[in-house]
Motif scaffolding. Sequence first.
Motif, mmCIF file in Angstrom:
data_model
loop_
_atom_site.group_PDB
_atom_site.id
_atom_site.type_symbol
_atom_site.label_atom_id
_atom_site.label_comp_id
_atom_site.label_asym_id
_atom_site.label_seq_id
_atom_site.Cartn_x
_atom_site.Cartn_y
_atom_site.Cartn_z
ATOM 1 N N THR A 1 0.858 -1.191 0.000
ATOM 2 C CA THR A 1 0.000 0.000 0.000
ATOM 3 C C THR A 1 0.893 1.239 0.000
ATOM 4 O O THR A 1 2.120 1.145 0.168
ATOM 5 N N ILE A 2 0.264 2.391 -0.096
ATOM 6 C CA ILE A 2 0.995 3.662 -0.125
ATOM 7 C C ILE A 2 1.781 3.876 1.169
ATOM 8 O O ILE A 2 2.759 4.631 1.181
ATOM 9 N N LEU A 3 1.383 3.199 2.257
ATOM 10 C CA LEU A 3 2.078 3.411 3.536
ATOM 11 C C LEU A 3 3.549 3.003 3.441
ATOM 12 O O LEU A 3 4.416 3.596 4.072
ATOM 13 N N GLY A 4 3.824 1.965 2.658
ATOM 14 C CA GLY A 4 5.204 1.522 2.528
ATOM 15 C C GLY A 4 6.078 2.479 1.726
ATOM 16 O O GLY A 4 7.304 2.485 1.882
ATOM 17 N N ARG A 5 5.451 3.303 0.899
ATOM 18 C CA ARG A 5 6.211 4.165 -0.016
ATOM 19 C C ARG A 5 7.073 5.196 0.703
ATOM 20 O O ARG A 5 8.112 5.601 0.195
ATOM 21 N N THR A 6 6.610 5.655 1.857
ATOM 22 C CA THR A 6 7.365 6.704 2.562
ATOM 23 C C THR A 6 8.213 6.128 3.687
ATOM 24 O O THR A 6 8.870 6.874 4.403
ATOM 25 N N MET A 7 8.203 4.799 3.843
ATOM 26 C CA MET A 7 9.005 4.187 4.911
ATOM 27 C C MET A 7 10.451 3.986 4.456
ATOM 28 O O MET A 7 10.702 3.664 3.302
ATOM 29 N N ALA A 8 11.365 4.158 5.397
ATOM 30 C CA ALA A 8 12.765 3.836 5.129
ATOM 31 C C ALA A 8 13.201 2.776 6.138
ATOM 32 O O ALA A 8 12.697 2.732 7.261
ATOM 33 N N ASP A 9 14.117 1.913 5.707
ATOM 34 C CA ASP A 9 14.626 0.897 6.626
ATOM 35 C C ASP A 9 15.356 1.571 7.774
ATOM 36 O O ASP A 9 16.044 2.574 7.600
ATOM 37 N N ALA A 10 15.203 0.988 8.964
ATOM 38 C CA ALA A 10 15.846 1.551 10.153
ATOM 39 C C ALA A 10 16.969 0.631 10.604
ATOM 40 O O ALA A 10 16.895 -0.588 10.447
ATOM 41 N N ALA A 11 18.008 1.231 11.168
ATOM 42 C CA ALA A 11 19.136 0.434 11.657
ATOM 43 C C ALA A 11 18.710 -0.390 12.868
ATOM 44 O O ALA A 11 19.185 -1.503 13.087
ATOM 45 N N SER A 12 17.819 0.143 13.658
ATOM 46 C CA SER A 12 17.327 -0.599 14.825
ATOM 47 C C SER A 12 15.880 -0.192 15.070
ATOM 48 O O SER A 12 15.398 0.799 14.535
ATOM 49 N N ALA A 13 15.205 -0.998 15.887
ATOM 50 C CA ALA A 13 13.785 -0.733 16.155
ATOM 51 C C ALA A 13 13.633 0.598 16.885
ATOM 52 O O ALA A 13 14.435 0.933 17.759
ATOM 53 N N ASP A 14 12.609 1.361 16.501
ATOM 54 C CA ASP A 14 12.298 2.626 17.172
ATOM 55 C C ASP A 14 11.116 2.361 18.103
ATOM 56 O O ASP A 14 9.952 2.481 17.715
#
Lengths: 335, 335
Positions: free
Chosen positions: B199-212
């Motif tokens: 979905t569009i939600l994934g489009r603005t996500m970036a991989d993170a080095a660790s969990a936030d």
Amino acid sequence: MTTGSPARAALIALDWGTSSLRAYRLDATGRTLDTRHLPWGIMRLPQPLQDGAATNALSGFELAFDQACGDWLRAEPALPVIACGMVGSAQGWKEAAYLDVPVDLERIGTLLTVVDRHGATPVHIVPGLIQRHGLPNVMRGEETQVFGVMFDQTGGNADSVLIGLPGTHSKWVNARRGRVTHFDTFMTGEVYAALRGHTILGRTMADAASADMAAFERGVKVAGAPAGRAGVLSTIFSTRALGLTGELAPESQADYLSGLLIGHEIAALAEMLRQQGDLPRIVLCGEPALCQRYILAMQHYGLETPEQAQNATERGLWHLAVCGGLVASSQTIPA
Amino acid sequence: MTTGSPARAALIALDWGTSSLRAYRLDATGRTLDTRHLPWGIMRLPQPLQDGAATNALSGFELAFDQACGDWLRAEPALPVIACGMVGSAQGWKEAAYLDVPVDLERIGTLLTVVDRHGATPVHIVPGLIQRHGLPNVMRGEETQVFGVMFDQTGGNADSVLIGLPGTHSKWVNARRGRVTHFDTFMTGEVYAALRGHTILGRTMADAASADMAAFERGVKVAGAPAGRAGVLSTIFSTRALGLTGELAPESQADYLSGLLIGHEIAALAEMLRQQGDLPRIVLCGEPALCQRYILAMQHYGLETPEQAQNATERGLWHLAVCGGLVASSQTIPA
């Protein structure tokens, strides 16, 4: 004023979203003379040709624009152009502002963002709306539909109206006396597509020759029933479980899931309206078969049967162009 | 009895799901001697070789089985084999029954489905559970984890326990005095993956080095806040809107969405428990980092911090094999 031939236009209006582009040629009274539907959404524009003879290759936006209305502009070069939708997003042709809600509808039309086309006809992009209280929320394109509904259907100054815009992302927009006061977004359409295409729920579904509205209504009812109290993350699994128990045919599972999702959306909406003690007049605006599903769900959850608005996008673009001074207000069809 | 060398086994136990296969070699006291993890879930089995020399090509199930434990069986041909999970589904090696809930746990072990391997060691498949009251619900594999938790953690006859099994499809299982009385399913994990990937939600996500985890907790809280009253189909859109307003970094959006979904699951669960006037002891069983997320959500929604169960699947397979007479009950480790 004196008008020319009936085919003479006053405005080119573009509804330019993520996946498609609709172009309208409107006459001096706001009536639609021509419509075109092209696949050139902002996420899938035509590819510019890397032609050695061309010194300035046209961008994907320019190419799509030319296919949409280049001939209209060559025939009548003075026509103004207005556009709404994701074409004004950060990924669009030029980023247009988000105006803060609450906002006066007429103000939207006075804050158009101009795409300078280096001497060619500029394009005026409608701003989106942003809501910063509570969880933030945004829209681009739907503000134009709201504008069209408010001016055509309610005379602009209706006391309190809830405008429902079902679709990939459903919007429910509260408007009152010419102002947009609040809106909610439900990702119902996109969640449906993701569940159907990319989870185990799609595995047991079979294509149906026609819609199974009984399965749809069954899903609608579950959302508000005691069996649905665990919420939509839980009830959607019953699409599979009812199939395993032989209670829901593969051909009916997609419509049942559609009913569950729309049912949860409308059940939540009805509950919020009741908590506000406010059951406003409702106007629905969208694809007719989808609106019919929403109407069934609204009836089940005790909301009044809504009016349905037609051609809201092109009507909104017209009224916004009038507000923005792109066309003369005296030309507007009397309501 | 006299035991042989410490490496001598009494049971081969298989946890055979949709996407992977875990094999355990257990000794006569139920202790794990060896574990193997293979990628051969029932939806992605090894392909049988079309070898002209082989008169009887082995099926994908036989090939995977041989890789999982063929050498163990050749070394000790008399070992019994038990398996749980989707291997017993209609798409599995052989369809095993669903037993109706409420069901006595011990009954599950006496109704194993036998895969006849034409003279080779048969495989005994654990039945799934089905719940027909309210919306139907099913499980395959989790019944074995429940069995393991109940026998190891609670002595089997605890008065009232709620066992949470977070995962692709979270299960919440009510057990009481040796019986499974009710369960709920939430498709939280699979919905998360579908929203993020499709979905569009994934489009603005970036991989993170660790969990936030701060972003996760922020999402958890929204689900039960006034801003979350429109439900999960609505709140998930705030993942995008908070990004557009600069209030949520691309690297934090996936954890925020995770918090929203788990928050809605736990808020609904807590509300159901309160309506029942029943706050049972809770045992959580699953991947430790995921359990930690659930514990944070449970604390926020006023549930007691749960116990965490270890090795529930292999413990459950062992106890089921005892119930089914595949291994002698006198061999079981005392609780």
